[in-house]
Design an enzyme around this catalytic site. Structure first.
Site, mmCIF file in Angstrom:
data_model
loop_
_atom_site.group_PDB
_atom_site.id
_atom_site.type_symbol
_atom_site.label_atom_id
_atom_site.label_comp_id
_atom_site.label_asym_id
_atom_site.label_seq_id
_atom_site.Cartn_x
_atom_site.Cartn_y
_atom_site.Cartn_z
ATOM 1 N N HIS A 357 -6.280 11.148 69.631
ATOM 2 C CA HIS A 357 -7.263 10.537 70.369
ATOM 3 C C HIS A 357 -6.804 9.977 71.829
ATOM 4 C CE1 HIS A 357 -11.070 11.439 68.053
ATOM 5 N NE2 HIS A 357 -10.092 11.101 66.923
ATOM 6 N N LYS A 537 -18.476 2.269 79.918
ATOM 7 C CA LYS A 537 -17.270 2.637 78.632
ATOM 8 C C LYS A 537 -16.577 1.392 78.879
ATOM 9 C CE LYS A 537 -16.181 5.942 82.039
ATOM 10 N NZ LYS A 537 -16.039 7.381 81.203
ATOM 11 N N ARG A 538 -15.693 1.367 77.845
ATOM 12 C CA ARG A 538 -14.607 0.238 77.700
ATOM 13 C C ARG A 538 -14.027 -0.057 79.171
ATOM 14 N NH1 ARG A 538 -13.864 -1.860 72.385
ATOM 15 N NH2 ARG A 538 -12.072 -3.027 73.418
ATOM 16 N N LYS A 543 -9.356 3.941 83.008
ATOM 17 C CA LYS A 543 -10.618 4.524 83.305
ATOM 18 C C LYS A 543 -11.220 4.048 84.961
ATOM 19 C CE LYS A 543 -12.071 3.944 78.611
ATOM 20 N NZ LYS A 543 -12.224 5.384 78.079
ATOM 21 N N THR A 645 -16.743 11.267 75.890
ATOM 22 C CA THR A 645 -17.953 11.795 75.303
ATOM 23 C C THR A 645 -19.107 11.563 75.922
ATOM 24 O OG1 THR A 645 -17.750 10.034 73.727
ATOM 25 C CG2 THR A 645 -17.016 12.256 73.147
ATOM 26 N N LYS A 649 -22.941 13.345 77.173
ATOM 27 C CA LYS A 649 -24.293 12.715 77.138
ATOM 28 C C LYS A 649 -24.845 12.594 78.514
ATOM 29 C CE LYS A 649 -22.183 9.727 73.427
ATOM 30 N NZ LYS A 649 -21.622 8.619 73.284
HETATM 31 C C1 26W Z 1 -4.308 0.974 67.433
HETATM 32 C C2 26W Z 1 -5.106 0.452 68.655
HETATM 33 C C3 26W Z 1 -5.962 1.718 69.204
HETATM 34 C C4 26W Z 1 -7.293 1.788 68.505
HETATM 35 C C5 26W Z 1 -8.119 2.812 68.812
HETATM 36 C C6 26W Z 1 -5.261 2.754 69.597
HETATM 37 C C7 26W Z 1 -6.363 3.801 70.128
HETATM 38 C C8 26W Z 1 -7.325 3.716 69.536
HETATM 39 C C9 26W Z 1 -8.467 5.063 70.058
HETATM 40 C C10 26W Z 1 -7.504 6.263 69.655
HETATM 41 C C11 26W Z 1 -8.935 5.028 71.378
HETATM 42 C C12 26W Z 1 -10.034 5.952 71.565
HETATM 43 O O1 26W Z 1 -11.096 5.562 71.400
HETATM 44 N N1 26W Z 1 -9.843 7.267 71.967
HETATM 45 C C13 26W Z 1 -11.046 7.774 72.793
HETATM 46 O O2 26W Z 1 -11.437 8.843 71.813
HETATM 47 C C14 26W Z 1 -12.645 9.686 72.289
HETATM 48 C C15 26W Z 1 -12.845 10.583 71.230
HETATM 49 O O3 26W Z 1 -12.117 11.488 70.831
HETATM 50 C C16 26W Z 1 -12.176 10.292 73.471
HETATM 51 O O4 26W Z 1 -13.342 10.896 73.980
HETATM 52 C C17 26W Z 1 -11.621 9.422 74.641
HETATM 53 O O5 26W Z 1 -11.353 10.056 75.660
HETATM 54 C C18 26W Z 1 -10.672 8.498 74.241
HETATM 55 O O6 26W Z 1 -10.083 7.535 75.058
#
Ligand code: 26W
Length: 802
Positions: A357, A537-538, A543, A645, A649
């Site tokens: 992701h 979004k975050r 971003k 995502t 929406k």
């Molecule tokens: C370990 C720390 C950590 C925690 C969460 C690293 C990375 C993440 C996630 C992978 C971040 C995340 O939420 N990624 C998002 O995933 C969505 C669903 O696929 C995508 O639509 C977003 O573009 C992507 O940033």
């Protein structure tokens, strides 16, 4: 084939009786003095009753037909509220409104009393929740596995414009949707040492905790199928020490329980920077081991040959967070069940899939071998064995090892241990091949595939946008909820003024409701005639909320310079949280709030520009904002947003995008057409090239007509008069280290915003554009995504024959 029990219609009389029965006998309350909380609980239990039957029927059918199941392992499930969603899927919403009105209760008021289940940070967690709902809708037998965090994502407030975090407490009230399963519990081992006994490795852990299951049923559209979300809570394996307690040593008596519970106490609030904390690794193993033990227990009740596991069990790793599943499954199959290492490895690989992701280097999990080896000593050995097996089996020219520089790389581990690896949009999957895993992709060219994300149209259209849903049903009939491609049927109507007027009226109704809410929530009056421009979004540098707020300042300066000119009125709406330790993101939040305060209080500006930033953005706030949005801001630096995502929406809800060629924006543009999308900015390749010039940001600023003045005003304290140097650091970084290319894309973004103004001023053109966004959004249903995983990765058939 026997279909699962389909939804029986429920009359208001029946539901009324059910609510009263629960109020009386489950809650022990008399209707005469029941609080809104009691009514919500009573209604929730009455609705839950209707989920249980299809849930049992689905489970029974899966067992009876000995079906393959999906097991979706995720550290995050960002569910939001459940009550209204459940009533929508059961076809009960109108009945519930009527029944509760009969009790003198407003259904919508009650619904809003439910706390969000915020067991996730952002995109990855919300995707897992959409997937659970879609798997139930398309009849894919599935378990979601996660952690039952006592505290979900922190609550955000603004103090003097700065983010403050408060603990979230969703379980302080009864959670009516879960069933505790204390009989389904597994011992999770940690630490200790590995000994060789009679030629076999034996792990002697020095710590254990108990993983205890809580099940939440997930009901699909029209109640035709239901699956289980199984969340694990950590408990102590030690008995309560009564002797110590009796001696008066109360704290020590309770200590083992308190220590064990820390494992499921809080969700890590970081969604991009991985921290290398031992507690996080323990959480990841806790979830994964409990899930795998549960899967094997279920398999062994009907099967005896463990080599058959991949025929019945698909396990999806949601990013690398559960990537310990590879070595843990090998350990369980070999150490605990007697398979050879090689058989265990092949069997595990046959089951496992890995979804990536993110490409951001700081987000890729790598554990120090010291931390990994002390926490999971047996797994350290297994990882090394996987690595050397892989190296010798494939003789790679440049081997990218799993263990390198005293670190275990979880991405490489997940890749090697999965039979399929996928990215989450066409562009992202391409970059996963070319930039993230080029060597591994060369060794295994068929392993990486693309699965473009999607969102559930039940929650994100049917439930949250009733005016538009009603118009769609009136125009093309029912059925689009479970077959979103049917929205194409709206296209011919997008030529008709009468339809467009109704489309416009639906959007306006949502905007009026949002304006009301903004007024009560933020104390700012906004006009529903203004263009509602939304970025939610975050908060993250990539971003580029900073790009948005800098352009807002440029627009403000233009209004100030020529107050008598004609401007398209705009409301800039921001929403989002920063990771608590992410200083730069927090500075951007502060700036947005500072700019908002100055602009919103400038009488010369009035309705022409407002900046709104409601605190504590979450799933429920998204459900309010998205249906009322005119413009969707998807402006990440190209190559950085895996998919997005939220962008989908907005599209479904008839908000055109202003965006870069990044993530799924590329596919949105392709579906909707260039006339209905405000494209700007550098491509991934151009961005990479641009960064090679160390002077690139200074050059971009100097070439821009507006940007130097914007940066100067901010640097001089025009928005922070009480502390004029507040943004020196921020402005300095834009000038000198602008990795995310805010300056380089500024003029293109500003020009695209001018195009937006022009288009919005031309009402017929705008409304048609908005309606075409809805009409062409069918591809972005998560039902499509799930069917594609079922075919390409899981090899699973729908139990509903669809
Ligand atoms: C370990 C720390 C950590 C925690 C969460 C690293 C990375 C993440 C996630 C992978 C971040 C995340 O939420 N990624 C998002 O995933 C969505 C669903 O696929 C995508 O639509 C977003 O573009 C992507 O940033």
């Amino acid at each position: 084939m026997e279909a699962a029990l389909t939804q029986a219609t429920i009359t208001p009389t029946q539901l009324k009786a059910d609510v009263l029965r629960h109020l009386t006998f489950t809650l022990g309350k008399d209707a005469a003095n029941a609080s809104p909380y009691d009514w919500r609980m009573a209604l929730s239990f009455a609705v839950r009753d209707r989920i249980v039957e299809p849930w049992f029927a689905s489970t029974r059918q899966t067992w009876a037909q000995d079906r393959k199941r999906v097991h979706y392992l995720s550290m995050e499930f960002l569910i939001g509220r459940i009550l209204e969603d459940a009533t929508v899927n059961l076809g009960l919403r109108e009945v519930a409104e009527e029944v509760m009105a009969g009790f003198g209760q407003d259904f919508h008021g009650l619904v809003e009393g439910e706390p969000d289940a915020a067991l996730g940070n952002g995109g990855l967690g919300r995707l897992a929740a959409c997937f659970m709902e879609s798997m139930a809708t398309v009849g894919c037998p599935a378990y979601g596995y996660g952690i039952r965090y006592e505290h979900g994502l922190f609550k955000q407030s603004f103090q003097g414009g700065q983010q403050a975090e408060m603990p979230e407490d969703w379980l302080s009230m009864t959670n009516p949707w879960e069933f505790a399963r204390p009989e389904s519990a597994y011992v999770i081992p940690f630490k200790g040492e590995v000994k060789t006994e009679a030629g076999r490795e034996v792990w002697l852990p020095s710590e254990t905790v108990l993983a205890s299951a809580y099940d939440t049923p997930v009901i699909g559209w029209q109640g035709k199928w239901a699956n289980t979300l199984r969340l694990w809570a950590a408990k102590s394996t030690q008995q309560f020490d009564l002797e110590r307690f009796n001696r008066g040593d109360y704290a020590a008596a309770a200590e083992p329980e308190a220590l064990a519970r820390t494992l499921s106490r809080v969700l890590y609030p970081d969604d991009t920077t991985y921290q290398g904390k031992e507690l996080r690794l323990k959480q990841e193993f806790f979830l994964t081991s409990a899930a795998l033990q549960d899967i094997l227990r279920r398999f062994k009740t009907v099967h005896s040959n463990l080599l058959d596991l991949p025929k019945y069990v698909a396990i999806q790793m949601n990013d690398t967070h559960p990537a310990i599943a590879g070595p843990e499954l090998i350990r369980l199959l070999s150490d605990e069940n007697g398979l050879s290492f090689q058989d265990a490895l092949e069997t595990a690989r046959g089951c496992l899939g890995y979804t990536n992701h993110t490409l951001l280097p700081e987000a890729l999990e790598r554990w120090a071998t010291f931390t990994f080896g002390t926490t999971l000593p047996r797994h350290m050995q297994i990882v090394e064995r996987i690595d050397s097996w892989h190296r010798s089996a494939y003789h790679p020219p440049h081997y990218i090892g799993i263990v390198k520089h005293h670190e275990v790389r979880m991405g490489e581990l997940a890749f090697v241990m999965a039979h399929k690896v996928n990215g989450v949009s066409a562009l992202h999957s391409d970059l996963v091949k070319k930039n993230l895993f080029p060597e591994l992709n060369a060794l295994h060219p068929d392993r990486i595939c693309n699965q473009t994300n999607g969102v559930t149209p039940r929650r994100w259209l049917k439930m949250s946008n009733r005016p538009l849903s009603a118009l769609i049903t009136k125009t093309i009939g029912e059925g689009w909820e479970a077959d979103l491609d049917l929205l194409r049927g709206l296209e011919p109507h997008c030529e008709k003024p009468a339809f467009l007027a109704e489309f416009d009226a639906a959007k306006r109704a949502n905007k009026v409701a949002l304006a009301d809410w903004i007024n009560t929530e933020c104390g700012v009056t906004v006009s529903p005639d203004a263009l509602f421009d939304v970025q939610i979004k975050r908060i993250h540098e990539y971003k580029r909320q900073l790009l948005n707020i800098l352009q807002t300042v440029a627009h403000y300066q233009r209004i100030k310079a020529d107050p008598s000119a004609d401007y398209v009125p705009r409301v800039k709406i921001f929403g989002g949280k920063s990771a608590p330790g992410y200083a730069v993101a927090k500075e951007i939040i502060h700036l947005i709030n500072d700019v908002a305060r100055v602009i919103n209080n400038d009488p010369e500006v009035g309705d022409r520009l407002k900046v709104i930033y409601p605190a504590n953005y979450n799933v429920s706030m998204a459900e309010r904002l998205i249906p009322a949005a005119d413009l969707s801001e998807q402006i990440s630096t190209a190559g950085k947003e895996a998919s997005g995502t939220g962008n989908m929406k907005f599209m479904i809800n008839g908000a055109p995008t202003i965006g870069t060629l990044d993530g799924a924006n590329v596919e949105i543009l392709q579906e909707v057409g260039a006339d209905n999308f405000f494209l700007f900015g550098m491509t991934t390749a151009e961005a990479m090239k641009r960064r090679e010039d160390p002077e690139q940001s200074r050059k971009a600023i100097e070439a821009s007509a507006a940007l130097p003045g914007v940066l100067q005003a901010i640097a001089e304290g025009a928005f922070s008069p009480e502390q004029p140097d507040r943004y020196h650091g921020l402005v300095h970084r834009v000038w000198h280290h602008d990795y995310f290319l805010v300056a380089a894309d500024f003029d293109a973004y500003d020009a695209a915003q001018a195009e937006v103004d022009k288009a919005y001023a031309d009402r017929p053109r705008w409304v048609k554009m908005a309606a075409l966004n809805t009409a062409r959004s069918g591809f972005f249903s998560s039902d499509r995504t799930i069917r594609s995983y079922m075919k390409d990765i899981w090899s699973i058939e729908s139990a509903l024959g669809v």
